[in-house]
Design a protein around this motif. Structure first.
Motif, PDB file in Angstrom:
ATOM      1  N   LYS E 132       0.820  -1.216   0.000  1.00 35.55           N
ATOM      2  CA  LYS E 132       0.000   0.000   0.000  1.00 35.55           C
ATOM      3  C   LYS E 132       0.848   1.257   0.000  1.00 35.55           C
ATOM      4  CE  LYS E 132      -4.274  -1.661   2.002  1.00 35.55           C
ATOM      5  NZ  LYS E 132      -3.883  -3.094   1.803  1.00 35.55           N
ATOM      6  N   GLU E 133       2.178   1.085   0.140  1.00 33.56           N
ATOM      7  CA  GLU E 133       3.039   2.262   0.254  1.00 33.56           C
ATOM      8  C   GLU E 133       3.532   2.797  -1.089  1.00 33.56           C
ATOM      9  OE1 GLU E 133       6.008   1.402   3.454  1.00 33.56           O
ATOM     10  OE2 GLU E 133       4.200   0.365   4.188  1.00 33.56           O
ATOM     11  N   MET E 134       3.091   2.207  -2.163  1.00 35.33           N
ATOM     12  CA  MET E 134       3.505   2.691  -3.481  1.00 35.33           C
ATOM     13  C   MET E 134       3.203   4.176  -3.634  1.00 35.33           C
ATOM     14  SD  MET E 134       2.079  -0.390  -5.907  1.00 35.33           S
ATOM     15  CE  MET E 134       0.658  -0.679  -4.825  1.00 35.33           C
ATOM     16  N   THR E 135       4.065   4.882  -4.363  1.00 35.22           N
ATOM     17  CA  THR E 135       3.757   6.282  -4.686  1.00 35.22           C
ATOM     18  C   THR E 135       3.838   6.433  -6.198  1.00 35.22           C
ATOM     19  OG1 THR E 135       6.026   7.050  -4.558  1.00 35.22           O
ATOM     20  CG2 THR E 135       4.753   7.118  -2.517  1.00 35.22           C
TER      21      THR E 135
ATOM     22  N   THR F 139       1.915  11.006  -5.645  1.00 34.06           N
ATOM     23  CA  THR F 139       0.523  10.715  -5.314  1.00 34.06           C
ATOM     24  C   THR F 139       0.530   9.451  -4.470  1.00 34.06           C
ATOM     25  OG1 THR F 139      -0.110  11.620  -7.464  1.00 34.06           O
ATOM     26  CG2 THR F 139      -1.748  10.240  -6.340  1.00 34.06           C
ATOM     27  N   TYR F 151      -4.823   1.330   7.728  1.00 31.60           N
ATOM     28  CA  TYR F 151      -3.489   1.606   7.190  1.00 31.60           C
ATOM     29  C   TYR F 151      -3.186   3.082   7.335  1.00 31.60           C
ATOM     30  CZ  TYR F 151       0.041   2.722   3.714  1.00 31.60           C
ATOM     31  OH  TYR F 151       1.161   3.211   3.087  1.00 31.60           O
TER      32      TYR F 151
END
Lengths: 160, 160, 160, 160, 160, 160
Positions: E132-135, F139, F151
């Protein structure tokens, strides 16, 4: 017999392949009649859902681009310009005018009429918490240029 | 300052997560005023683009389902039923009524108003080759049930 | 008379507000019959427009989600799961099967049929440069569960 | 390696900027095979959801306009004309034919095939309450003109 | 006063009817920064939701075609070609590049930027179960040709 | 073999029929980095295309509602609330934050990420006439609640 019966009333998107592309414009108008206090609250930008006219402006422009998507027999066209403007014409009446342009083979009357209709619906939506009695319309074509012939709504245009 | 300025008038889709789903209905009306001959031609199913009311009926129903797509702050909702009906109420006036139902947390006023508006625009589109002077409206909410409170358009409802 | 004439054949989105939400599934099938060489080229992933089945898969799933947008009287529904799969069942035949699920008040037959239809159309589109004689279908419902009654396509299901 | 692997099978919308706009037409056919009684009920306009062919007609035309929205690698194009027609070719078979025209740089085969497919799906949707065994297809391109080369579906065209 | 206040800030789709159609291209880039293991899993095509890049490719192309539908003041345009490509530029970084072409009166910068943005969002969606930490980004215009003047993103273009 | 090859990497919209509906929220952020003068012109509402933030606000909210339409494997969901807000966090940086809520079986991370992405693209579109060097991003998801687990983006959340 099925086919024959259907023949005379069958809906179709009429063929315009042979028509020449020209610059075309259309202007349409609508209005929303509401309680004076509702219009006052819009002017004060105090409606809880946000700045009503800013949202209605965007809604009208976006709807103009999608006109052929919900008007079944309407030809798709590239709108090359869309502008809306709002005017308080009485203490209970907000007038909406849309100007649409294109270079194409069909007119943009429907795009202009759709723009003002959706802008009006958006105003209704944003104010309905405080005023359910609003009425929309009359909605009508003020003027069109380009294509086979120009048109000006007589009665209506007089008061312009 | 940007943020502060924006704070008071910022448009938003208001939070309805806490609201309970109930059965809701809404009825809206609009009309198209046209030359008596145009209305006669519609009745005769002699309009060149096809059976006007059959197409307007479909257009209105499909538009009701897409309401939240073009009314910016309108919540998406599942319409569980949509019905339109047309009535000649004067020799130059075709009335359109839409009834929309849902089971959900927001009302379906906008869906009903959108259905009649798009049906009216479709009638305009299909007849504009023979009558550009048509006017649409008044468009208004006749009645809603379900949700916090019911509503009946007084003036209008009287003449029902 | 306009209203009366229309009464009996008026299209409507039937009211389902009273129906209860249950888990529902539907499976539909279609196939694309093509030149053996076309199918071979698909398998080799040598079609110029790209990997045909990967694109058809995505197209079918996205179309399932938009079913009620192009099938006029179809109720909107939340698809909770969509899966497609492709199988070469003869040297000239590519079979497409879609399984769609939802929890809702109406079935998902149309979503499954739409998914295989659009997947088939996508295959046609991507291969038409080398094979215009492809034919799509038969397209049919294999099975549905949930709702008032289950259904299994007899003839067709036999050969499953 | 990621890039290289992908290179050969990457889907793309092929560049057509250099192609010249010409008048193009495409004709596609499909059919719905159903119980004779279902077809009879359609002819009698006694299907509960409404006049099936009137709705299918509108659905097919609207879908033709949206073709590039659900066929991923299909170029957007302005359809300048769309017409559908239905014919009972056997007591259990309803044939659907769509003719699509444009002036543009790509053909309208997909628009014609999409129109008949969505019209067929709409018929299925409106009649499925009384007949779930209907099958759709074969769906195929009958003819195209304009562009690099014309095409006529041999086998199929013979019986025209 | 309402009208006057609105005058200066009113949003509009600016008129481009007078502009001449020319061939135009635009190239945009974005990237998704993720855990090295996530990128590795994409390369291995082991993500549970399916082949991530194949889906992102289709999503980006389809979004390019719909750009004017969600960017409010963006003119509709016919994309004549769209291509995306992905490259692993670091063990934690997947770069996305889109090239869009048209022949028209407005540029396709927004189409290219939209294509990479939606491709990136699709990658996020398909991998979010494991990371979930993708940017996403930076997203920017690399180059445009055609129209009044060409443009090359200096800093960025250098490293090309 | 076709089927087998496809089996492992086939994209699908995963089945969520068994999941329970809960209240869910997601917050995402993005930013647009631009010339200080561009940001200043936005603040002064002097951009020729209109009030940039008012339009971006509407665009972001409308995009959130259409998320599942362009993110292929994303489940449709009813957004019950969407709010965007803009903040100048440096003389060249405009930050965008979106908060999305729903009551449903899947999260709204994609809706929040889509809202900020489309708002950012809209800002780019409206200002590109005076500044083509703008960059969008990073983003990212700031926070989500509801569903299997909550989260919070560590690094990012710290500076909140």
């Amino acid at each position: 017999m099925l086919t024959h019966f259907n023949q005379q009333q069958r809906a179709k998107m009429v063929d315009v392949s042979h028509k020449e592309a020209t610059t075309r414009t259309a202007i349409a108008k609508s209005c929303v009649v509401m309680k004076p206090n509702t219009l006052h609250t819009i002017e004060q930008k105090k409606i809880a859902k946000g700045d009503v006219l800013a949202v209605a402006q965007v809604a009208g422009i976006m709807a103009a681009k999608k006109t052929s998507e919900f008007i079944p027999m309407c030809h798709p066209i590239f709108t090359t310009g869309v502008d809306l403007h709002f005017e308080k014409v009485a203490e209970d009446t907000l007038e909406i005018e849309a100007t649409v342009k294109t270079v194409g083979v069909t007119g943009v009357e429907m795009e202009a009429l759709t723009a003002v209709s959706v802008a009006a619906l958006t105003i209704y939506d944003m104010c309905k918490a405080i005023d359910k009695e609003m009425t929309i319309g009359p909605t009508y074509l003020v003027k069109k240029t380009g294509g086979k012939s120009d048109y000006i709504h007589q009665e209506r245009a007089d008061s312009q």
